[in-house]
Scaffold this active site. Structure first.
Site, PDB file in Angstrom:
ATOM      1  N   ASP A   1       0.764  -1.282   0.263  1.00 37.44           N
ATOM      2  CA  ASP A   1      -0.001  -0.100   0.005  1.00 37.44           C
ATOM      3  C   ASP A   1       0.942   1.075  -0.020  1.00 37.44           C
ATOM      4  O   ASP A   1       1.958   1.149   0.890  1.00 37.44           O
ATOM      5  CB  ASP A   1      -0.813  -0.064   1.185  1.00 37.44           C
ATOM      6  CG  ASP A   1      -2.106   0.899   1.262  1.00 37.44           C
ATOM      7  OD1 ASP A   1      -3.113   0.478   0.991  1.00 37.44           O
ATOM      8  OD2 ASP A   1      -1.639   2.298   0.988  1.00 37.44           O
TER       9      ASP A   1
ATOM     10  N   GLY B   1     -16.209   2.615   3.373  1.00 40.38           N
ATOM     11  CA  GLY B   1     -14.927   3.132   3.682  1.00 40.38           C
ATOM     12  C   GLY B   1     -14.061   2.928   2.264  1.00 40.38           C
ATOM     13  O   GLY B   1     -12.810   3.107   2.419  1.00 40.38           O
TER      14      GLY B   1
ATOM     15  N   HIS C   1      -9.990  -5.013  -2.914  1.00 41.15           N
ATOM     16  CA  HIS C   1      -8.781  -5.382  -2.478  1.00 41.15           C
ATOM     17  C   HIS C   1      -8.853  -5.775  -0.921  1.00 41.15           C
ATOM     18  O   HIS C   1      -9.737  -5.347  -0.024  1.00 41.15           O
ATOM     19  CB  HIS C   1      -7.818  -4.271  -2.469  1.00 41.15           C
ATOM     20  CG  HIS C   1      -8.418  -2.942  -2.192  1.00 41.15           C
ATOM     21  ND1 HIS C   1      -9.606  -2.125  -2.937  1.00 41.15           N
ATOM     22  CD2 HIS C   1      -8.422  -2.270  -1.051  1.00 41.15           C
ATOM     23  CE1 HIS C   1      -9.851  -1.109  -2.326  1.00 41.15           C
ATOM     24  NE2 HIS C   1      -9.335  -1.149  -1.116  1.00 41.15           N
TER      25      HIS C   1
HETATM   26  P1  5GP Z   1      -9.787   1.252   0.511  1.00 40.70           P
HETATM   27  O1  5GP Z   1     -10.006   2.651   1.457  1.00 40.70           O
HETATM   28  O2  5GP Z   1     -10.594   1.507  -0.796  1.00 40.70           O
HETATM   29  O3  5GP Z   1      -9.951   0.065   1.284  1.00 40.70           O
HETATM   30  O4  5GP Z   1      -8.015   1.377   0.672  1.00 40.70           O
HETATM   31  C1  5GP Z   1      -7.530   1.870  -0.852  1.00 40.70           C
HETATM   32  C2  5GP Z   1      -6.147   1.746  -0.479  1.00 40.70           C
HETATM   33  O5  5GP Z   1      -5.172   1.874  -1.705  1.00 40.70           O
HETATM   34  C3  5GP Z   1      -5.661   2.721   0.453  1.00 40.70           C
HETATM   35  O6  5GP Z   1      -5.008   2.372   1.538  1.00 40.70           O
HETATM   36  C4  5GP Z   1      -4.653   3.367  -0.392  1.00 40.70           C
HETATM   37  O7  5GP Z   1      -3.398   3.886   0.048  1.00 40.70           O
HETATM   38  C5  5GP Z   1      -4.248   2.412  -1.449  1.00 40.70           C
HETATM   39  N1  5GP Z   1      -3.759   3.013  -2.854  1.00 40.70           N
HETATM   40  C6  5GP Z   1      -4.636   4.009  -3.439  1.00 40.70           C
HETATM   41  N2  5GP Z   1      -3.959   4.074  -4.864  1.00 40.70           N
HETATM   42  C7  5GP Z   1      -2.858   3.366  -4.582  1.00 40.70           C
HETATM   43  C8  5GP Z   1      -1.674   3.307  -5.449  1.00 40.70           C
HETATM   44  O8  5GP Z   1      -1.821   4.036  -6.843  1.00 40.70           O
HETATM   45  N3  5GP Z   1      -0.665   2.457  -5.289  1.00 40.70           N
HETATM   46  C9  5GP Z   1      -0.573   1.868  -4.246  1.00 40.70           C
HETATM   47  N4  5GP Z   1       0.471   1.104  -3.743  1.00 40.70           N
HETATM   48  N5  5GP Z   1      -1.732   1.884  -3.085  1.00 40.70           N
HETATM   49  C10 5GP Z   1      -2.671   2.533  -3.424  1.00 40.70           C
END
Ligand code: 5GP
Ligand code: ZN
Length: 117
Positions: free
Chosen positions: A30, A93, A100
């Protein structure tokens, strides 16, 4: 999906720190870790969220969890405990609309959840 950032990561159009890859899943760090270990495990098939899983996606769903377990073992954090987390939909959220599984570990991760009264 052309405008999905995680599909772009799968196609290597966006760089990422890849931890594991096979026919079904990709795991990468992440970019904004909330713990010493914070890895995202995603299906190679674009599915927006857990609630969009269909009959027939069991193998993908199982592979996500098994990959989380194996990575935790490989990183030697299993014995301390860790967290596997799916956020589902905006209300849950979820910000990136490609399933993922967060693998979060390497720190104490207690959180108190109390019943609503
Ligand atoms: P969510 O809130 O959707 O469960 O988590 C999305 C996660 O994806 C977040 O923890 C964010 O830091 C990560 N994230 C978003 N865009 C990218 C990216 O382009 N590369 C990486 N490595 N992580 C990402
Ligand atoms: Zn996608």
């Amino acid at each position: 999906m052309d405008d999905c950032i995680f599909c772009k990561i799968i196609k290597k159009e966006i760089p990422s720190d890849i931890i594991y890859e096979d026919e079904y899943v990709l795991a990468f760090k992440d970019r904004n870790p909330i713990a010493p270990v914070h890895i995202l495990i995603i299906p190679k098939k674009h599915i927006a969220m857990i609630s969009d899983l269909d009959e027939g996606d069991e193998k993908i769903a199982g592979r996500l969890i098994m990959t989380g377990k194996k990575i935790a073992q490989n990183l030697a954090i299993s014995h301390k405990g860790y967290k596997l987390l799916f956020r589902v939909g905006k209300g849950g959220g979820q910000e990136v609309m490609h399933i993922h599984l967060h693998l979060i570990g390497g720190a104490r991760l207690y959180e108190e959840i109390r019943p609503i009264s």
